[in-house]
Design a protein around this motif. Structure first.
Motif, PDB file in Angstrom:
ATOM      1  N   PHE A  64       0.828  -1.211   0.000  1.00 23.96           N
ATOM      2  CA  PHE A  64       0.000   0.000   0.000  1.00 23.96           C
ATOM      3  C   PHE A  64       0.860   1.256   0.000  1.00 23.96           C
ATOM      4  O   PHE A  64       0.588   2.208  -0.741  1.00 23.96           O
ATOM      5  CB  PHE A  64      -0.914   0.005   1.229  1.00 23.96           C
ATOM      6  N   SER A  68       0.827   4.346  -2.770  1.00 22.45           N
ATOM      7  CA  SER A  68       0.069   5.537  -2.382  1.00 22.45           C
ATOM      8  C   SER A  68       0.896   6.731  -1.940  1.00 22.45           C
ATOM      9  O   SER A  68       0.488   7.870  -2.156  1.00 22.45           O
ATOM     10  CB  SER A  68      -0.912   5.190  -1.253  1.00 22.45           C
ATOM     11  N   ILE A 209      -6.246   6.384   3.549  1.00 21.10           N
ATOM     12  CA  ILE A 209      -5.869   7.589   2.802  1.00 21.10           C
ATOM     13  C   ILE A 209      -6.456   8.834   3.444  1.00 21.10           C
ATOM     14  O   ILE A 209      -5.778   9.866   3.588  1.00 21.10           O
ATOM     15  CB  ILE A 209      -6.318   7.456   1.336  1.00 21.10           C
ATOM     16  N   CYS A 219      -0.326  12.012  -0.156  1.00 21.15           N
ATOM     17  CA  CYS A 219      -0.551  10.669  -0.688  1.00 21.15           C
ATOM     18  C   CYS A 219      -1.552  10.753  -1.833  1.00 21.15           C
ATOM     19  O   CYS A 219      -2.190  11.781  -2.059  1.00 21.15           O
ATOM     20  CB  CYS A 219      -1.061   9.726   0.399  1.00 21.15           C
ATOM     21  N   SER A 220      -1.693   9.667  -2.557  1.00 22.42           N
ATOM     22  CA  SER A 220      -2.611   9.620  -3.691  1.00 22.42           C
ATOM     23  C   SER A 220      -4.054   9.720  -3.223  1.00 22.42           C
ATOM     24  O   SER A 220      -4.394   9.302  -2.108  1.00 22.42           O
ATOM     25  CB  SER A 220      -2.417   8.309  -4.461  1.00 22.42           C
ATOM     26  N   ARG A 222      -6.493   8.138  -4.674  1.00 19.65           N
ATOM     27  CA  ARG A 222      -7.020   6.785  -4.785  1.00 19.65           C
ATOM     28  C   ARG A 222      -5.875   5.792  -4.826  1.00 19.65           C
ATOM     29  O   ARG A 222      -4.797   6.086  -5.350  1.00 19.65           O
ATOM     30  CB  ARG A 222      -7.855   6.631  -6.055  1.00 19.65           C
ATOM     31  N   TYR A 223      -6.098   4.634  -4.268  1.00 23.05           N
ATOM     32  CA  TYR A 223      -5.088   3.587  -4.284  1.00 23.05           C
ATOM     33  C   TYR A 223      -5.439   2.554  -5.337  1.00 23.05           C
ATOM     34  O   TYR A 223      -6.566   2.055  -5.381  1.00 23.05           O
ATOM     35  CB  TYR A 223      -5.005   2.920  -2.912  1.00 23.05           C
TER      36      TYR A 223
END
Length: 235
Positions: A64, A68, A209, A219-220, A222-223
């Motif tokens: 993860f 991310s 998230i 961080c992103s 969406r993962y």
């Protein structure tokens, strides 16, 4: 005396039972090598300070993290726990440890990371656990939830997140670092997230998230889990 791997052993009074556990057999056993951080070539091995030290730990947590929040960051070293590693985001001053769950060595790894925790202005730890591990008298109220989020001691100011209650507990490196910071009366925010799917998929990753974003971690949005070949057909 002790036999390797079995803790304390009570030796029978009769020597007839000593064949499998002679004291002389263990005199020449070398002590286990101490774990060490495996630094990248040319990387400074001295601990560095950070604005925020983020530790994310759990089953498949490194997968993860790489998908991310470890883009455009520099890897400092490998951490001796499966695929774990330590990274620096120079632009934000954030230090990030992606920790695959490895309770057998968590004490030693905690000791290796304490110098970084000591130099950090703030520390955030997130422990990922499967939802089936969560225990509550009101467990049915969480049946439709993707995740259950609780704070764990420390100095969490978010009143919307309730504190983890017994018999639930966390263990591992993230728990060790959070406990050390708390004992030293240094700022630490510690959370545990019980998710309904590990490895995280795009849906199960959203509460993680959202927590990272709320705590100011880049961080992103969406993962996207790495694609895996699910075909086991023989041709």
């Amino acid at each position: 005396m002790s036999c390797p791997g079995f803790g304390e052993v009570n030796i029978p009074s009769s020597r007839a039972f000593w064949d499998d556990c002679e004291e002389d057999e263990f005199d020449s056993i070398e002590p286990a090598a101490k774990l060490q951080l495996n630094f990248n070539d040319g990387e400074n091995e001295a601990p560095i300070g950070s604005e925020l030290f983020v530790l994310i730990e759990g089953p498949h947590a490194t997968e993860f993290c790489h998908g991310s929040l470890l883009q455009d960051v520099k890897r400092i070293c490998e951490i001796p726990a499966k695929a774990s590693s330590l990274h620096l985001n120079a632009s934000s001053g954030h230090l990030m440890a992606a920790l695959e769950e490895d309770l057998s060595n968590s004490g030693e790894i905690t000791e290796l990371l304490i110098p970084y925790a000591q130099l950090a202005k703030k520390v955030l730890t997130i422990t990922l656990k499967p939802k089936v591990d969560y225990k509550s008298e009101e467990i049915n109220r969480y049946s439709e939830d993707i995740a259950i989020v609780h704070s764990v001691g420390g100095t969490v100011d978010d009143k919307s997140v309730s504190e983890l209650e017994a018999p639930n507990f966390i263990a591992g490196v993230a728990a060790g670092i959070a406990s050390w910071r708390s004992q030293m009366e240094l700022p630490v925010s510690s959370y545990v997230i019980y998710v309904d799917r590990l490895p995280l998929d795009a849906v199960a990753a959203q509460p993680v998230i959202k927590l990272l974003q709320k705590m100011g971690v880049q961080c992103s949005e969406r993962y996207k889990p790495p694609s895996k070949d699910s075909s086991y057909l023989y041709i």
